[in-house]
Design an enzyme around this catalytic site. Structure first.
Site, mmCIF file in Angstrom:
data_model
loop_
_atom_site.group_PDB
_atom_site.id
_atom_site.type_symbol
_atom_site.label_atom_id
_atom_site.label_comp_id
_atom_site.label_asym_id
_atom_site.label_seq_id
_atom_site.Cartn_x
_atom_site.Cartn_y
_atom_site.Cartn_z
ATOM 1 N N THR A 1 -21.729 4.486 2.535
ATOM 2 C CA THR A 1 -21.821 4.829 3.960
ATOM 3 C C THR A 1 -22.929 5.838 4.207
ATOM 4 O OG1 THR A 1 -19.451 4.383 4.199
ATOM 5 C CG2 THR A 1 -20.495 5.676 5.932
ATOM 6 N N TYR B 1 -15.342 3.846 -9.014
ATOM 7 C CA TYR B 1 -15.522 3.122 -7.748
ATOM 8 C C TYR B 1 -15.535 1.641 -8.094
ATOM 9 C CZ TYR B 1 -17.716 2.132 -3.148
ATOM 10 O OH TYR B 1 -18.005 1.676 -1.880
ATOM 11 N N LYS C 1 -11.546 4.898 -6.494
ATOM 12 C CA LYS C 1 -11.682 4.347 -5.140
ATOM 13 C C LYS C 1 -11.511 2.843 -5.296
ATOM 14 C CE LYS C 1 -14.643 3.755 -1.115
ATOM 15 N NZ LYS C 1 -15.950 4.006 -0.470
ATOM 16 N N ILE D 1 -10.626 6.852 0.683
ATOM 17 C CA ILE D 1 -12.014 7.192 1.024
ATOM 18 C C ILE D 1 -12.467 6.079 1.959
ATOM 19 C CG2 ILE D 1 -14.361 7.558 0.174
ATOM 20 C CD1 ILE D 1 -13.162 8.312 -2.549
#
Length: 323
Positions: A71, A158, A186, A226
């Site tokens: 992001t 992640y 995540k 998240i």
């Protein structure tokens, strides 16, 4: 929430087991956008807007910031720009913890960047599998263990195979959970069985990474999220999290169902275009993205304004009481 204590690289061991999920890597974490200015053909980082964003969100109920993730358009920032962004955010964030994003597929370069991160007071380092090259599971275990051994801050895996091209199997994730400096994940893997198994195992803090899976992950016993959508009315997301922790599931469902139309719109076009369009309308930044990313359409931006107004009408009083 205090920043997690850092780990000395030489102290990390790939054979030691973490006793339980990290108590600090919980709650709603905001993967902050990186604001840019338009200066002719150039788009420098807007550090004044970055400070403004941190000030806006730091007391909104979030658990912490994630900086230079997807992001945050990290792929469009060079190493020096990323370090400058970290410096601005860490200075402005005060006692709010910060996780740094670290992605790459060249081990030497990735380790060099990690060495620079080791000088920063980070709560964690969020790192995906090396993208594009699609290594074996043994190669992935070696990659993450090497990073965890080198990192002063706890590693947050992640798992996002649709971006990296590499799937982390449950067996691989459970193996990595045995490293004392790998503390959380995540979870964007899209496999409900894997999510449940990791939560049941208990060694990794499981953080939802897909916004629409927030409630299901939390109610299974997940530790937080998240999620980019928490840019929009983060107090509502924090209230949802608290409601689940308090076993007030009817309240949590009310928040979740009210927020889902906004979440859907935020991902109707490529992230972070829609969220930047909305933040620009709120006066928090200029709606500028770096190529190849593009701004959201005016029609979508207006739909977001209307959807968030509807959320305010439905949840404003509840959020004020919960905050």
């Amino acid at each position: 929430m205090q920043v997690a204590q850092s780990h000395t690289p030489s102290m990390a061991s790939s054979t030691s087991s973490a006793s339980s999920a990290s108590p600090t890597l919980r709650g709603i974490w905001l993967p902050l956008v990186t604001p840019f200015l338009r200066d002719g053909a150039h788009t420098p980082v807007d550090h004044a807007a970055l400070r403004r964003l941190v000030a806006h969100y730091r007391r909104s109920g979030i658990a912490g910031f994630v900086i230079c993730g997807t992001t945050g358009e990290a792929a469009a920032l060079d190493d020096a720009e990323q370090l400058a962004v970290f410096d601005t955010v860490l200075t402005a964030a005060g006692d709010v913890p910060v996780i740094a994003g670290l992605a790459g597929n060249h081990l030497g370069h990735t380790l060099a960047r990690l060495d620079a991160f080791n000088a920063l007071p980070l709560a964690g380092v969020l790192t995906p599998a090396p993208y594009y090259i699609r290594p074996t599971q043994a190669g992935l275990v070696d990659w993450f263990r090497t990073l965890a051994d080198r990192s002063r801050a706890p590693l947050v895996l992640y798992d996002i195979p649709y971006r990296t091209g590499a799937t982390l199997t449950l067996e691989t994730l459970l193996t990595l959970a045995g490293h004392e400096n790998i503390r959380a994940i995540k979870d964007c893997g899209g496999n409900a069985h894997t999510t449940q198994a990791l939560i049941a195992d208990g060694r990794l803090a499981v953080l939802a990474g897909e916004d629409h899976q927030l409630l299901s992950t939390l109610t299974m016993g997940g530790h937080g999220a998240i999620i980019a959508s928490s840019h929009c009315r983060p107090a509502h997301f924090a209230a949802l999290y608290r409601a689940v922790q308090a076993q007030q599931l009817d309240v949590a469902r009310t928040f979740f169902h009210a927020l889902m139309p906004v979440v859907k719109l935020l991902f109707a076009q490529a992230n972070p275009g829609p969220v930047k369009a909305w933040l620009a309308r709120e006066g928090l930044l200029t709606d500028v993205l770096r190529a190849p990313m593009t701004s959201a359409s005016p029609a979508l931006a207006q739909q977001l304004v209307e959807a968030i107004a509807a959320v305010d009408a439905a949840l404003g009083a509840k959020a004020a009481i919960a905050a």
